[in-house]
Write a protein that holds these residues in place. Structure first.
Motif, PDB file in Angstrom:
ATOM      1  N   LEU A 132      -4.398   9.971   3.815  1.00 24.30           N
ATOM      2  CA  LEU A 132      -3.299   9.042   4.056  1.00 24.30           C
ATOM      3  C   LEU A 132      -1.961   9.769   4.113  1.00 24.30           C
ATOM      4  O   LEU A 132      -1.114   9.469   4.967  1.00 24.30           O
ATOM      5  N   GLU A 133      -1.768  10.725   3.220  1.00 25.25           N
ATOM      6  CA  GLU A 133      -0.527  11.498   3.232  1.00 25.25           C
ATOM      7  C   GLU A 133      -0.433  12.352   4.495  1.00 25.25           C
ATOM      8  O   GLU A 133       0.643  12.508   5.081  1.00 25.25           O
ATOM      9  N   MET A 134      -1.563  12.906   4.927  1.00 28.67           N
ATOM     10  CA  MET A 134      -1.609  13.657   6.182  1.00 28.67           C
ATOM     11  C   MET A 134      -1.225  12.749   7.351  1.00 28.67           C
ATOM     12  O   MET A 134      -0.401  13.123   8.200  1.00 28.67           O
ATOM     13  N   ALA A 135      -1.809  11.543   7.409  1.00 32.28           N
ATOM     14  CA  ALA A 135      -1.539  10.617   8.505  1.00 32.28           C
ATOM     15  C   ALA A 135      -0.065  10.213   8.526  1.00 32.28           C
ATOM     16  O   ALA A 135       0.546  10.105   9.597  1.00 32.28           O
ATOM     17  N   TRP A 136       0.522   9.999   7.351  1.00 33.36           N
ATOM     18  CA  TRP A 136       1.933   9.617   7.286  1.00 33.36           C
ATOM     19  C   TRP A 136       2.815  10.733   7.821  1.00 33.36           C
ATOM     20  O   TRP A 136       3.773  10.479   8.570  1.00 33.36           O
TER      21      TRP A 136
ATOM     22  N   ARG B  42      -2.088  11.993 -10.083  1.00 32.33           N
ATOM     23  CA  ARG B  42      -0.666  12.294 -10.127  1.00 32.33           C
ATOM     24  C   ARG B  42       0.162  11.053  -9.803  1.00 32.33           C
ATOM     25  O   ARG B  42      -0.244  10.190  -9.049  1.00 32.33           O
ATOM     26  N   ARG B  43       1.359  10.996 -10.356  1.00 35.97           N
ATOM     27  CA  ARG B  43       2.302   9.954  -9.991  1.00 35.97           C
ATOM     28  C   ARG B  43       2.949  10.325  -8.667  1.00 35.97           C
ATOM     29  O   ARG B  43       3.067  11.497  -8.336  1.00 35.97           O
ATOM     30  N   ARG B  44       3.357   9.312  -7.931  1.00 36.02           N
ATOM     31  CA  ARG B  44       4.081   9.588  -6.688  1.00 36.02           C
ATOM     32  C   ARG B  44       5.428  10.205  -7.018  1.00 36.02           C
ATOM     33  O   ARG B  44       6.041   9.904  -8.040  1.00 36.02           O
ATOM     34  N   TYR B  45       5.900  11.035  -6.133  1.00 38.93           N
ATOM     35  CA  TYR B  45       7.259  11.541  -6.285  1.00 38.93           C
ATOM     36  C   TYR B  45       7.923  11.538  -4.929  1.00 38.93           C
ATOM     37  O   TYR B  45       7.298  11.674  -3.900  1.00 38.93           O
ATOM     38  N   GLY B  46       9.203  11.335  -4.923  1.00 34.48           N
ATOM     39  CA  GLY B  46       9.936  11.297  -3.663  1.00 34.48           C
ATOM     40  C   GLY B  46      11.255  10.571  -3.861  1.00 34.48           C
ATOM     41  O   GLY B  46      11.456   9.826  -4.818  1.00 34.48           O
TER      42      GLY B  46
ATOM     43  N   ALA C 235       8.630   8.399   1.598  1.00 33.24           N
ATOM     44  CA  ALA C 235       7.302   8.256   0.987  1.00 33.24           C
ATOM     45  C   ALA C 235       7.037   9.366  -0.016  1.00 33.24           C
ATOM     46  O   ALA C 235       7.423  10.515   0.194  1.00 33.24           O
ATOM     47  N   GLY C 236       6.391   9.007  -1.129  1.00 35.82           N
ATOM     48  CA  GLY C 236       6.051   9.993  -2.141  1.00 35.82           C
ATOM     49  C   GLY C 236       4.666  10.556  -1.898  1.00 35.82           C
ATOM     50  O   GLY C 236       3.768   9.847  -1.462  1.00 35.82           O
ATOM     51  N   PHE C 237       4.499  11.835  -2.207  1.00 35.65           N
ATOM     52  CA  PHE C 237       3.218  12.497  -2.013  1.00 35.65           C
ATOM     53  C   PHE C 237       2.660  12.914  -3.365  1.00 35.65           C
ATOM     54  O   PHE C 237       3.376  13.418  -4.218  1.00 35.65           O
ATOM     55  N   ARG C 238       1.372  12.707  -3.525  1.00 36.02           N
ATOM     56  CA  ARG C 238       0.720  13.085  -4.771  1.00 36.02           C
ATOM     57  C   ARG C 238       0.024  14.433  -4.671  1.00 36.02           C
ATOM     58  O   ARG C 238       0.052  15.222  -5.608  1.00 36.02           O
ATOM     59  N   TYR C 239      -0.667  14.648  -3.561  1.00 35.24           N
ATOM     60  CA  TYR C 239      -1.604  15.770  -3.518  1.00 35.24           C
ATOM     61  C   TYR C 239      -1.282  16.817  -2.467  1.00 35.24           C
ATOM     62  O   TYR C 239      -1.816  17.921  -2.536  1.00 35.24           O
ATOM     63  N   LEU C 240      -0.478  16.498  -1.477  1.00 33.65           N
ATOM     64  CA  LEU C 240      -0.119  17.517  -0.485  1.00 33.65           C
ATOM     65  C   LEU C 240       1.086  18.297  -0.980  1.00 33.65           C
ATOM     66  O   LEU C 240       2.060  17.719  -1.458  1.00 33.65           O
ATOM     67  N   GLU C 241       1.017  19.601  -0.855  1.00 33.96           N
ATOM     68  CA  GLU C 241       2.115  20.438  -1.281  1.00 33.96           C
ATOM     69  C   GLU C 241       2.216  21.658  -0.381  1.00 33.96           C
ATOM     70  O   GLU C 241       1.315  21.949   0.395  1.00 33.96           O
TER      71      GLU C 241
ATOM     72  N   LEU D  20       2.461   3.662   2.852  1.00 41.25           N
ATOM     73  CA  LEU D  20       1.770   4.727   2.124  1.00 41.25           C
ATOM     74  C   LEU D  20       1.693   4.421   0.633  1.00 41.25           C
ATOM     75  O   LEU D  20       0.632   4.563   0.008  1.00 41.25           O
ATOM     76  N   SER D  21       2.800   3.983   0.040  1.00 41.31           N
ATOM     77  CA  SER D  21       2.797   3.674  -1.397  1.00 41.31           C
ATOM     78  C   SER D  21       1.829   2.534  -1.716  1.00 41.31           C
ATOM     79  O   SER D  21       1.175   2.528  -2.762  1.00 41.31           O
ATOM     80  N   GLY D  22       1.727   1.556  -0.788  1.00 38.29           N
ATOM     81  CA  GLY D  22       0.788   0.459  -0.988  1.00 38.29           C
ATOM     82  C   GLY D  22      -0.654   0.929  -0.966  1.00 38.29           C
ATOM     83  O   GLY D  22      -1.480   0.491  -1.776  1.00 38.29           O
ATOM     84  N   TRP D  23      -0.975   1.819  -0.035  1.00 32.16           N
ATOM     85  CA  TRP D  23      -2.324   2.390   0.016  1.00 32.16           C
ATOM     86  C   TRP D  23      -2.636   3.173  -1.259  1.00 32.16           C
ATOM     87  O   TRP D  23      -3.736   3.069  -1.813  1.00 32.16           O
ATOM     88  N   GLN D  24      -1.679   3.953  -1.720  1.00 33.38           N
ATOM     89  CA  GLN D  24      -1.904   4.723  -2.943  1.00 33.38           C
ATOM     90  C   GLN D  24      -2.198   3.796  -4.122  1.00 33.38           C
ATOM     91  O   GLN D  24      -3.119   4.041  -4.915  1.00 33.38           O
ATOM     92  N   ASP D  25      -1.424   2.710  -4.228  1.00 36.03           N
ATOM     93  CA  ASP D  25      -1.631   1.763  -5.328  1.00 36.03           C
ATOM     94  C   ASP D  25      -2.981   1.053  -5.216  1.00 36.03           C
ATOM     95  O   ASP D  25      -3.684   0.869  -6.221  1.00 36.03           O
ATOM     96  N   GLU D  26      -3.341   0.637  -4.000  1.00 37.30           N
ATOM     97  CA  GLU D  26      -4.619  -0.056  -3.819  1.00 37.30           C
ATOM     98  C   GLU D  26      -5.797   0.860  -4.144  1.00 37.30           C
ATOM     99  O   GLU D  26      -6.783   0.438  -4.757  1.00 37.30           O
TER     100      GLU D  26
END
Length: 244
Positions: free
Chosen positions: A79-83, A2-6, A11-17, A152-158
């Motif tokens: 990572l999204e949980m930690a953020w 998924r693409r980030r959204y926010g 911070a954008g979240f991909r998988y937590l909803e 967070l966005s940097g981790w997602q990209d890496e």
């Protein structure tokens, strides 16, 4: 993927909803309902090894590409949980001295090395072989280090890049200038995995019933064979189920 959204600055979240965005501790519960920590640790290390090694190395390994996508998905959720946790002061993950999980002499540095043997004797925390005592007692310290290293966005990209190169024949270091970062990234992520274990022991195994008790409720008693009226009233009032 998924693409980030926010919104801008958030911070954008991909998988937590849904409920996970309100109570990110659910991520830890779901993980241990599905995965074994040590097997996932092996998958995590393989994920990075595949991304940073050549075709000959990959041909000598037996693995399913779907497994790499699963590791990528789960790490992004962590990572999204930690953020969310680090930005929510109401989530208390501090292990205090009176708690049996509190660490005082299990993991400490002697010179440049961490003594693992002492931690392995601790049944609850034997899986935490990279976290120091202070980090077990306060996982927020690890989360702060994590997001000081990358946002967070940097981790997602890496992680996107690691996934891409884990599926390619060319090593990531051959085409990217950040190939030298593989070991620091892996260390941060292994510590994050161990923090998920700490959260599971503290909030789920050691405090059954947390899921139905609102975050921020003042828990007066942890012996669930007794449920005092004062605690009942506290929960009801915070949930606005009765007038007061």
């Amino acid at each position: 993927m998924r693409r980030r959204y926010g919104r801008k600055g958030i911070a954008g979240f991909r998988y937590l909803e849904g409920e996970e965005l309100i109570n990110p501790l659910l991520v830890a519960e779901e993980f241990f309902d599905t995965f074994d920590l040590e097997l996932f640790r092996q998958e995590l290390r393989l994920f990075f090894s595949l991304a940073f090694n050549n075709k000959a190395y990959k041909n000598g390994k037996s693995y399913e590409p779907a497994g790499q996508a699963s590791v990528h998905w789960q790490l992004t959720r962590f990572l999204e949980m930690a953020w969310l946790i680090i930005n929510n002061d109401k989530i208390d993950l501090l292990i205090r001295a009176e708690d049996p999980l509190y660490q005082t002499d299990g993991m400490w540095r002697k010179g440049a090395f961490i003594e693992v043997g002492k931690r392995l004797k601790n049944d609850a925390m034997k899986y935490c072989r990279m976290l120091e005592d202070a980090e077990v007692n306060n996982v927020r310290l690890v989360f702060q280090q994590l997001f000081n290293y990358l946002p967070l966005s940097g981790w997602q990209d890496e992680l996107d890049m690691v996934l891409f190169y884990s599926l390619c024949d060319i090593p990531m270091a051959d085409e990217c200038e950040n190939g030298h970062t593989s070991l620091p990234m892996l260390e941060h992520l292994e510590k994050l995995l161990e923090c998920v274990h700490v959260i599971h022991e503290l909030c789920i195994v050691g405090d059954e019933g947390w899921k139905v008790i609102p975050i921020g409720t003042n828990i007066l008693n942890k012996d669930y064979s007794v449920f005092p009226a004062q605690l009942m009233m506290s929960i009801y009032r915070q949930q606005e189920l009765i007038p007061f």
